[in-house]
Design an enzyme around this catalytic site. Structure first.
Site, short mmCIF file in Angstrom:
data_model
loop_
_atom_site.label_atom_id
_atom_site.label_comp_id
_atom_site.label_asym_id
_atom_site.label_seq_id
_atom_site.Cartn_x
_atom_site.Cartn_y
_atom_site.Cartn_z
N SER A 22 1.06 -1.54 0.00
CA SER A 22 0.02 -0.28 0.31
C SER A 22 1.05 1.25 -0.05
CB SER A 22 -1.18 0.03 1.49
OG SER A 22 -0.32 -0.11 2.84
N ASN A 109 -2.23 -2.34 13.33
CA ASN A 109 -3.75 -1.44 12.69
C ASN A 109 -4.32 -0.33 13.54
OD1 ASN A 109 -3.92 -4.23 11.71
ND2 ASN A 109 -5.31 -5.49 13.68
N HIS A 155 -38.73 24.09 -13.21
CA HIS A 155 -38.69 22.36 -14.51
C HIS A 155 -38.19 23.49 -15.40
CE1 HIS A 155 -41.72 20.96 -11.89
NE2 HIS A 155 -42.58 22.07 -11.56
N SER A 276 -12.75 25.03 -29.45
CA SER A 276 -12.32 23.44 -30.30
C SER A 276 -11.99 22.67 -31.09
CB SER A 276 -13.47 23.74 -30.75
OG SER A 276 -14.00 22.59 -31.90
N LYS A 282 -15.86 28.12 -31.01
CA LYS A 282 -16.54 27.91 -29.68
C LYS A 282 -15.83 28.43 -29.21
CE LYS A 282 -18.56 24.66 -29.23
NZ LYS A 282 -18.54 23.62 -29.33
N ASN A 284 -15.76 27.43 -24.91
CA ASN A 284 -16.24 26.04 -23.92
C ASN A 284 -15.88 26.09 -22.31
OD1 ASN A 284 -17.12 24.63 -26.93
ND2 ASN A 284 -15.06 23.74 -26.24
N GLU A 289 -17.52 21.65 -17.09
CA GLU A 289 -18.30 20.04 -17.17
C GLU A 289 -16.77 19.36 -16.49
OE1 GLU A 289 -19.50 21.93 -22.12
OE2 GLU A 289 -17.96 20.13 -21.66
N GLN A 321 -7.47 -2.00 3.84
CA GLN A 321 -6.33 -1.18 3.32
C GLN A 321 -7.21 -1.03 2.05
OE1 GLN A 321 -2.89 -2.35 3.08
NE2 GLN A 321 -3.18 -2.72 0.28
#
Length: 459
Positions: A22, A109, A155, A276, A282, A284, A289, A321
């Protein structure tokens, strides 16, 4: 070095070592592991369980290891089984037999249960500050745009007029609750498990309260089985983070909508937008997102923790773990999302005229028209509701709004109307009149923002 190799007659298969290891996940806990070991060794010395000189030698060796790890003079061995084995082995190599006494009255532990708590406690301090910074930005926008009328939605349909500031304060309230959830989770995690041993405590006369005090815990675990097998706090923290990600995702969904040409309520700064590869026009909202998408990753971390724990008998099982990767990933992802979101909101441009025009075209003052007939003309609300519905249908047929519909058209449907209706349905009056506690009146929004800023503190 394998802490458990004395029982075995042959070396573990390399594939077993790789699967069992680990170190790639728990190496981030090296500071906390050393901090816990220093406290444990100090307590052992104070209680006379080991010689005071050995305790001091252990603590000095651990501090040196920490300094070298932080400076880069020492690197963590990626082939070590875990961070606990690496640090103990390095300590023993440096100070000899005294290093072998560190693990007296301790199991991996309870050591792991402690390290995870210490790590999350430290991580959450920074995470809470990030959330507070986001809340401050929202409050700043709320004050700045406390009078900027926009349509409120149900809505995804235009419903009633509010302000952009009022909308921002809704998210500030959500994030305040997230902060309180973090505090609640941290309070329940504030339990020191060292002394639980592997599962049944120890015969050594430990002073667990002293260890707790040295590590800044207010309580010690009251049941040794629970002390090593409890991962409630990991799941609870993952839930608190998940809920915060729900709120960020909802906010980002609205940012994506608002900066589209169909809405155009805001424009994101170029520094927080992308283009883009084929469409040159574009711009974006990729940051928003991605945050929206990363919420699913965090929810998966929570589900993974719950699923891992749901069928485990007491006490410790190796399944546990998996706790660290999930809860650390959830925390890291929230931090990662907050880092660009805060300046993205700070630098966005709010297009007030576009929002105001959208509000004017949506008949979102229809309820206020009905309220005018009730309050000013004494009509029953249901009659006023029906009359206003007929007016809206008429406006749609004529391509008009309630604000531009001529008075004679109003009076054809109900002769109770007079010139006062235009004042009653003014969008600014509709918003300004909603002074009820929690409402969108500009003075309310400014008061809400100041109240929240006092709660989170100014930078």
């Amino acid at each position: 070095m394998k802490l458990w190799k004395g029982r075995f007659q042959k070396e573990a298969d390399p594939k077993t070592n790789d699967f069992n290891s680990s170190i790639s996940i728990d190496s981030r806990m090296y500071r906390e592991d050393i901090e816990g070991s220093i406290a444990h060794a100090s307590m052992l010395g104070e209680c006379g369980i080991i010689e005071q000189s050995e305790s001091e030698k252990i603590c000095a060796g651990l501090r040196q290891i920490r300094e070298e790890l932080e400076s880069g003079a020492l690197t963590i061995d990626p082939d070590a089984e875990d961070i606990h084995t690496f640090i103990e082995g390095e300590l023993t190599a440096r100070i000899g037999d005294a290093g072998k006494r560190l693990h007296t009255a301790r199991s991996r532990n309870d050591q792991v249960a402690l390290d995870v708590r210490l790590t999350l406690r430290g991580e959450f301090a920074g995470l809470k500050e990030q959330l507070k910074s986001l809340i401050r930005v929202l409050c700043g926008k709320a004050e700045q745009y406390s009078e900027a009328v926009m349509p409120g939605y149900t809505h995804l349909q235009r419903a009633q007029p509010i302000t952009f500031g009022h909308h921002m304060m809704a998210y500030a309230e959500m994030l305040l609750r997230d902060l309180s959830r973090f505090d609640d989770a941290l309070a329940r995690m504030d339990v020191m498990p060292l002394g639980s041993g592997a599962l049944a405590g120890t015969t050594y006369p430990l002073d667990r309260e002293l260890t707790a005090k040295l590590l800044g815990f207010s309580k010690v675990s009251q049941n040794s089985l629970d002390g090593v097998s409890d991962r409630d706090f990991c799941a609870e923290i993952a839930f608190a983070v998940s809920m915060a990600m729900v709120h960020l995702s909802r906010l980002c969904e609205e940012l994506v909508l608002w900066c589209s040409w169909e809405y155009k309520f805001i424009e994101l700064d170029d520094a927080f937008s992308t283009g883009s590869s084929i469409m040159p026009q574009k711009k974006n909202p990729d940051i928003a997102e991605l945050i929206r998408g990363k919420s699913g990753r965090v929810f998966g971390d929570l589900m993974g923790l719950l699923t891992m724990m749901k069928g485990l008998p007491l006490a410790y099982n190796k399944d546990m773990q998996e706790d660290k990767e999930a809860v650390f990933d959830a925390v890291d992802t929230l931090k990662l999302c907050l880092t660009p979101l805060i300046p993205m909101l700070q630098t966005m441009t709010v297009l007030e005229d576009t929002m105001r025009n959208a509000a004017a075209r949506g008949f979102i003052n229809a309820t206020d028209c009905a309220d005018y007939l009730v309050a000013e003309k004494g009509l029953p609300f249901r009659d006023a509701y029906k009359i206003t519905g007929e007016l809206v249908a008429l406006c749609i047929a004529k391509g008009l709004t309630l604000e531009t519909l001529p008075l004679e058209e109003y009076q054809k449907i109900c002769d109770s109307f007079d010139e006062g209706v235009y004042q009653a349905i003014s969008l600014e009056k509709c918003v300004g009149g909603r002074r009820v506690l929690g409402g969108p009146a500009p003075e309310n929004v400014r008061f809400q923002a100041r109240r929240v800023l006092e709660l989170v503190g100014k930078e």
